[in-house]
Write a protein that holds these residues in place. Structure first.
Motif, PDB file in Angstrom:
ATOM      1  N   GLN A 336     -14.882   5.044 -33.870  1.00 31.09           N
ATOM      2  CA  GLN A 336     -13.556   5.403 -33.362  1.00 31.09           C
ATOM      3  C   GLN A 336     -13.295   4.695 -32.039  1.00 31.09           C
ATOM      4  O   GLN A 336     -12.235   4.087 -31.832  1.00 31.09           O
ATOM      5  N   ALA A 337     -14.248   4.793 -31.122  1.00 29.09           N
ATOM      6  CA  ALA A 337     -14.083   4.233 -29.779  1.00 29.09           C
ATOM      7  C   ALA A 337     -13.882   2.725 -29.825  1.00 29.09           C
ATOM      8  O   ALA A 337     -13.043   2.167 -29.101  1.00 29.09           O
ATOM      9  N   ARG A 338     -14.643   2.049 -30.688  1.00 28.03           N
ATOM     10  CA  ARG A 338     -14.526   0.580 -30.765  1.00 28.03           C
ATOM     11  C   ARG A 338     -13.141   0.167 -31.220  1.00 28.03           C
ATOM     12  O   ARG A 338     -12.508  -0.722 -30.621  1.00 28.03           O
ATOM     13  N   HIS A 339     -12.652   0.796 -32.274  1.00 30.46           N
ATOM     14  CA  HIS A 339     -11.346   0.405 -32.806  1.00 30.46           C
ATOM     15  C   HIS A 339     -10.205   0.822 -31.884  1.00 30.46           C
ATOM     16  O   HIS A 339      -9.206   0.096 -31.753  1.00 30.46           O
ATOM     17  N   VAL A 340     -10.347   1.969 -31.226  1.00 34.28           N
ATOM     18  CA  VAL A 340      -9.322   2.406 -30.271  1.00 34.28           C
ATOM     19  C   VAL A 340      -9.301   1.474 -29.061  1.00 34.28           C
ATOM     20  O   VAL A 340      -8.227   1.069 -28.592  1.00 34.28           O
TER      21      VAL A 340
END
Length: 350
Positions: A336-340
């Motif tokens: 989640q964090a990477r794509h956000v």
């Protein structure tokens, strides 16, 4: 839905609402013109005032330790290391600094809790509307909403006898129709009352997200909204769900019938599409986690980014470890964090 019901949900557009929205756009344009000039593709020179909002997929329920202020917010189950925190660090490593004004994400939040108070369990009081965190100088607003409004917890309980019993007592909500056996949930949602209920829920999600995005525009005219979708739970090959993950005894989706798993996946894909459309219609940005996490579902064994329904999470309540109830584990949180972070960086570098 009748006009009266639309007024109740705050989705009817009155002439006044349109004038306020137009004024907000004009104000946003003025603020943008008055702000410091940046070259195309250059990272912002100053910290970017940012607000994170959302439900348990933003607060990252199931990951410990928790981040809370006082007894009430404890029951938001917001992880100290949720995806907003991890994405903020990733961006800083790339030269983009966020000034996080607030992270008001809270487990159990429905989309309308963006503008209405959220009642907490155990009579612990209410939390203010999440929109209250927005400021006139907020430049980025990021979060996930819609899963609870569509009633995914109730859908899971419709399909599982175990979740209807003591093992699901901490998962809010009741089955959509307790008189229909869990074993028949596929048939229930594909026709008749179950299909009609789903259609109504998705219509409500669309209206609520439209309202949410308009409110971001009004209260934070300079903010760039980013709606974050939900990671994929069920793989395309559901036979993978017939094997327990390493170290686990329960199947990833416990006793939910295999023929119901494609139905759950279809419901989640439909939710993803509704969120994507709401973002596109409002000129907002969208993070398509469903499309990006097909190899990290709850049924992907050691590569799973989703904790199984009854797999033990990291969070304890009264000395008892709580189940994941199909929320992102640390691997899923990092995805989640990477794509956000990638999307936020793209938005801010335009």
């Amino acid at each position: 839905m009748s006009t009266a019901m639309r007024k109740t949900t705050g989705t009817t557009k009155t002439p006044l609402a349109r004038r306020l929205a137009a004024a907000a756009v004009a104000l946003g344009s003025c603020l943008a013109l008055a702000g410091p000039a940046t070259s195309a593709g250059a990272a912002p020179a100053d910290p970017v005032p940012t607000v994170f909002f959302g439900d348990s997929y933003t607060s990252n329920y199931g990951i410990a330790p928790l981040n809370h202020e006082g007894e009430a917010r404890y029951f938001c189950f917001q992880a100290k290391e949720n995806y907003p925190a991890v994405a903020t660090r990733r961006l800083k490593d790339k030269g983009v600094t966020l000034d996080v004004q607030s992270d008001v994400s809270c487990g159990g939040a429905l989309a309308h809790h963006f503008w209405e108070k959220q009642e907490l369990p155990f009579n612990l009081g209410d939390l203010p509307p999440q929109q209250d965190a927005l400021k006139p100088d907020t430049q980025l607003a990021v979060g996930s909403m819609g899963g609870n409004t569509v009633g995914f917890n109730r859908i899971l309980k419709q399909c599982s006898d175990k979740l209807r019993g003591e093992e699901g007592i901490l998962l809010p909500g009741t089955p959509v129709d307790e008189d229909t056996p869990a074993a028949k949930c596929r048939e229930f949602f594909e026709s008749g009352d179950g299909k009609e209920w789903l259609d109504d829920r998705f219509e409500q999600v669309g209206w609520n997200l439209e309202e949410l995005l308009e409110r971001i525009q009004y209260f934070a005219p300079a903010a760039k909204p980013v709606l974050v979708g939900y990671p994929r739970l069920v793989p395309a090959d559901t036979t993978k769900c017939l094997t327990a993950a390493p170290g686990q005894t329960e199947l990833p989706f416990a006793d939910i019938p295999q023929d119901a798993l494609p139905v759950l996946d279809g419901i989640q894909k439909r939710l993803d599409d509704v969120i994507k459309k709401a973002a596109a219609d409002a000129g907002a940005d969208f993070v398509d986690l469903y499309a990006a996490t097909g190899a990290n579902t709850a049924c992907d064994g050691a590569d799973r980014g989703i904790g199984g329904l009854l797999e033990t999470s990291q969070v304890e309540l009264l000395g008892t470890k709580l189940p994941w109830y199909a929320h992102p584990n640390e691997k899923g949180r990092d995805l989640q964090a990477r794509h956000v972070a990638d999307k936020a960086g793209e938005v801010l570098n335009r």
